[in-house]
Design a protein around this motif. Structure first.
Motif: not given
Length: 210
Positions: A91, A113, A123, A151-153
């Motif tokens: 990453a 990410l 991810r 983290c785009n989570a």
């Protein structure tokens, strides 16, 4: 935002430099000793931060997103960047061994990410690899690993990510990405309440210290 101009910016007398200065002024206002930035439009450090006492740890390109990831520290923290092969990290990541005043320390990793619901599996795999590399860089005086950044989570995903990588999240109220409040993109049709994409994850004794 990787050099993109906000749709809500004044139509005249507002440049990308003005936008960058406004963002950096907000970061300086918080006075954090550890600062991770994503979507920076340059790989070099920002003079505004260096001039206010921050030390530049390093940067890394984010090929699946915009721009670069930056990591900065300032007193009483000291940091030494740890060389990390992007193929090992999996990453966009900048890793450093951060030293505290009492001779202890921790490993800090600034990340960005990949985005999108379809990237959830990647991810998780990338964060696992990041934690594995960071764990190998730890020593007997290391409190743990601190991962911070975009983290785009989503909330429903972060629980399993934490369980798989043996970390805990430092939760916060509100949202880091909320198109209803922040109309940065004029054509964004997201209609949800907002999302907590930016995360702080801790491992080991570092969680107890936090």
């Amino acid at each position: 935002a990787g050099g993109l101009r906000s749709a809500k910016a004044p139509e005249v007398n507002w440049s990308l430099l003005d936008q960058r200065c406004a963002i950096l002024a907000e970061a300086q206002r918080w006075g954090a000793n550890l600062l991770a930035l994503q979507e920076c439009e340059q790989s070099d450090p920002y003079a505004e931060l260096i001039g206010s006492g921050y030390a530049f740890v390093g940067s890394a390109p984010a090929p699946e997103a915009r721009g670069h990831v930056h990591l900065y520290v300032r007193g009483p923290l000291r940091a030494e960047r740890l060389d990390i092969d992007p193929r090992d990290a999996g990453a966009a990541a900048v890793m450093a061994r951060v030293h505290l005043e009492d001779a202890r320390g921790f490993v800090a990793v600034a990340v960005h990410l990949p985005a999108g619901k379809g990237a959830a599996g990647r991810r998780g795999a990338l964060l696992t690899r990041v934690m594995d590399v960071a764990g190998k860089a730890a020593s007997a005086r290391t409190l743990g690993v601190l991962v911070l950044g975009d983290c785009n989570a989503r909330d429903e995903e972060i629980g399993s990510l934490c369980q798989d990588t043996d970390v805990r999240e430092a939760r916060y109220s509100g949202y880091s990405w909320c198109p209803r409040q922040n109309k940065f993109f004029a054509d964004n049709d997201f209609d949800g309440p907002g999302l907590r994409f930016d995360r702080i994850l801790c491992s080991g004794a570092l969680w107890a210290e936090a």
